[in-house]
Design a protein around this motif. Sequence first.
Motif, PDB file in Angstrom:
ATOM      1  N   ALA A 230       0.641  -1.198   0.055  1.00 33.32           N
ATOM      2  CA  ALA A 230      -0.057   0.084   0.067  1.00 33.32           C
ATOM      3  C   ALA A 230       0.809   1.342  -0.150  1.00 33.32           C
ATOM      4  CB  ALA A 230      -0.994   0.021   1.105  1.00 33.32           C
ATOM      5  N   LEU A 231       1.843   1.268   0.684  1.00 30.80           N
ATOM      6  CA  LEU A 231       2.919   2.484   0.765  1.00 30.80           C
ATOM      7  C   LEU A 231       3.831   2.376  -0.457  1.00 30.80           C
ATOM      8  CD1 LEU A 231       3.929   2.104   4.276  1.00 30.80           C
ATOM      9  CD2 LEU A 231       2.109   2.989   3.568  1.00 30.80           C
ATOM     10  N   VAL A 232       4.274   1.447  -0.991  1.00 31.54           N
ATOM     11  CA  VAL A 232       5.166   1.524  -2.099  1.00 31.54           C
ATOM     12  C   VAL A 232       4.362   1.897  -3.369  1.00 31.54           C
ATOM     13  CG1 VAL A 232       6.462  -0.038  -3.979  1.00 31.54           C
ATOM     14  CG2 VAL A 232       6.654  -0.202  -1.143  1.00 31.54           C
ATOM     15  N   SER A 261       7.877  -1.628   6.314  1.00 35.55           N
ATOM     16  CA  SER A 261       9.105  -1.028   5.901  1.00 35.55           C
ATOM     17  C   SER A 261       9.823  -1.491   4.497  1.00 35.55           C
ATOM     18  CB  SER A 261      10.345  -1.032   6.996  1.00 35.55           C
ATOM     19  OG  SER A 261      11.434  -0.370   6.746  1.00 35.55           O
ATOM     20  N   PHE A 262      10.412  -0.620   3.925  1.00 41.19           N
ATOM     21  CA  PHE A 262      10.567  -0.699   2.729  1.00 41.19           C
ATOM     22  C   PHE A 262      11.947   0.021   2.313  1.00 41.19           C
ATOM     23  CE2 PHE A 262       7.623   2.539   2.090  1.00 41.19           C
ATOM     24  CZ  PHE A 262       7.917   3.336   1.196  1.00 41.19           C
ATOM     25  N   MET A 285       5.508  12.101   0.706  1.00 42.18           N
ATOM     26  CA  MET A 285       4.607  12.713   1.160  1.00 42.18           C
ATOM     27  C   MET A 285       3.193  12.095   1.115  1.00 42.18           C
ATOM     28  SD  MET A 285       5.955  15.609   2.571  1.00 42.18           S
ATOM     29  CE  MET A 285       4.514  16.622   2.836  1.00 42.18           C
ATOM     30  N   ASN A 286       2.970  11.483  -0.098  1.00 44.56           N
ATOM     31  CA  ASN A 286       2.093  10.658  -0.275  1.00 44.56           C
ATOM     32  C   ASN A 286       1.843   9.583   0.949  1.00 44.56           C
ATOM     33  OD1 ASN A 286       1.322  11.907  -2.448  1.00 44.56           O
ATOM     34  ND2 ASN A 286       2.162  10.290  -3.812  1.00 44.56           N
ATOM     35  N   VAL A 287       2.905   9.113   1.291  1.00 47.41           N
ATOM     36  CA  VAL A 287       2.780   7.895   2.533  1.00 47.41           C
ATOM     37  C   VAL A 287       2.363   8.800   3.895  1.00 47.41           C
ATOM     38  CG1 VAL A 287       4.205   6.478   4.066  1.00 47.41           C
ATOM     39  CG2 VAL A 287       4.484   6.294   1.503  1.00 47.41           C
ATOM     40  N   LEU A 288       2.903  10.038   3.994  1.00 46.86           N
ATOM     41  CA  LEU A 288       2.450  10.412   5.070  1.00 46.86           C
ATOM     42  C   LEU A 288       0.903  11.254   5.136  1.00 46.86           C
ATOM     43  CD1 LEU A 288       5.477  12.852   5.699  1.00 46.86           C
ATOM     44  CD2 LEU A 288       5.161  10.594   6.713  1.00 46.86           C
ATOM     45  N   LYS A 289       0.521  11.371   3.942  1.00 48.11           N
ATOM     46  CA  LYS A 289      -1.071  11.648   3.650  1.00 48.11           C
ATOM     47  C   LYS A 289      -1.702  10.594   3.882  1.00 48.11           C
ATOM     48  CE  LYS A 289       0.230  15.534   0.518  1.00 48.11           C
ATOM     49  NZ  LYS A 289       0.260  16.080  -0.791  1.00 48.11           N
TER      50      LYS A 289
END
Length: 395
Positions: A230-232, A261-262, A285-289
């Motif tokens: 989902a993060l990558v 983590s990655f 920044m997308n991950v933080l959002k």
Amino acid sequence: MSDNHKEGLDRRDFIIASIATVGASAALAVNTSTANAQDAKTTDPTSGTVYTGDTIQGKKVVSSLDVNDLESGKKHLLYFQGVGMATGQHWYVSVTVAKGAKPGKRGVLTSGVHGDEMSSIHTVQTVMNQLDPAQMSGTVTAVTDIARPALESMQRRWPNQGRGIDLVDMNRVWPGDENGVAAPIRHAGLLFNRLLRPNADFAIDFHTGTTGFEVAAFNIAEMDVPEIKALVDLYPVGQIFDNPTYPSVLHNAFVAAGIPSFCPEIGAARHLDPEMISLFVEGTMNVLKHHGIVPGPMGRTGKDVTVFVGNSAFPILATEGGLVEHLVELNDKVAAGQKVAIQRNSFGEVVAEYTSGVDGEISGQRSDAMAEPGNPLVFILFKKAAPEGVEDYPE
């Protein structure tokens, strides 16, 4: 998180030495003294933050950190006291904590595990400079100089003198051991147990290619772990190396501790690549959002670019000495049997021609113009039908 971990290739530039099985991280050592980063030293038996009483360039020093102790709605600049030197002093790492005005997820961003990786450091700095704690819900902790001795000379490995001259790759020792047999191993243990793991709900460990070898923009990640995928997928970068790598790298130490983590890879060592940096800043920044830490609309993601996902890498090694001429570029698609490089001796004669053994994409190339036999020249990301066991690649 899923515990379905595959065996596979070591991280980053696919340049691998040996593997040592690393167990679960040691239990967090917690002291009882605490202080707010803005206040005088106090005692709180429930706190995990320990201030040493020292300051460096006006910044307070901690030997253990719990971001819950820090004042909300502010940025805190600290030094973390790492392993001791032969002189009896310490190696210190820089810690920036953006503590949101409201509670939320806790992210950790790391770089400087290798001392020659500048674009990774600048990426983390750029993200942190964009954060406004007053508008945040949650906390982001950043460390940009984990392997301080390596960074001082801008070289990949930690120069350890404990038992004779040795160069230790800090991304082969995680989660470390506070009572280990070498200073870099103890340093890793201190950081992981007392700074990184206790403050992470998710973590991203940024890297670049090594000196003399550049890589494309890509992420190393276990894409069969939903929380990681989902993060990558939030990064607008064109390659993903879907491989768990060895347990002794930092992002896998987080994963083993149950923390998604990655590892992003950002071009070549020893210089800044603004174009690649901007892609990883946007993705981070997308991950933080995504985690609700910062407000605002998403930027570009993997849906906005063509992404090639591979689970293995094909290395091409020099068989001769001489000047290397690449016939392809990073991210180029290649077919099995396609010529990708030639090599000339001092007379200008072609002494070797190199071809791909697989269908895939160029993910790494030697950036030094000359090579001797055995030097990696090209790495090709490709899809292997059923990778099994540990794949070793020359460094």
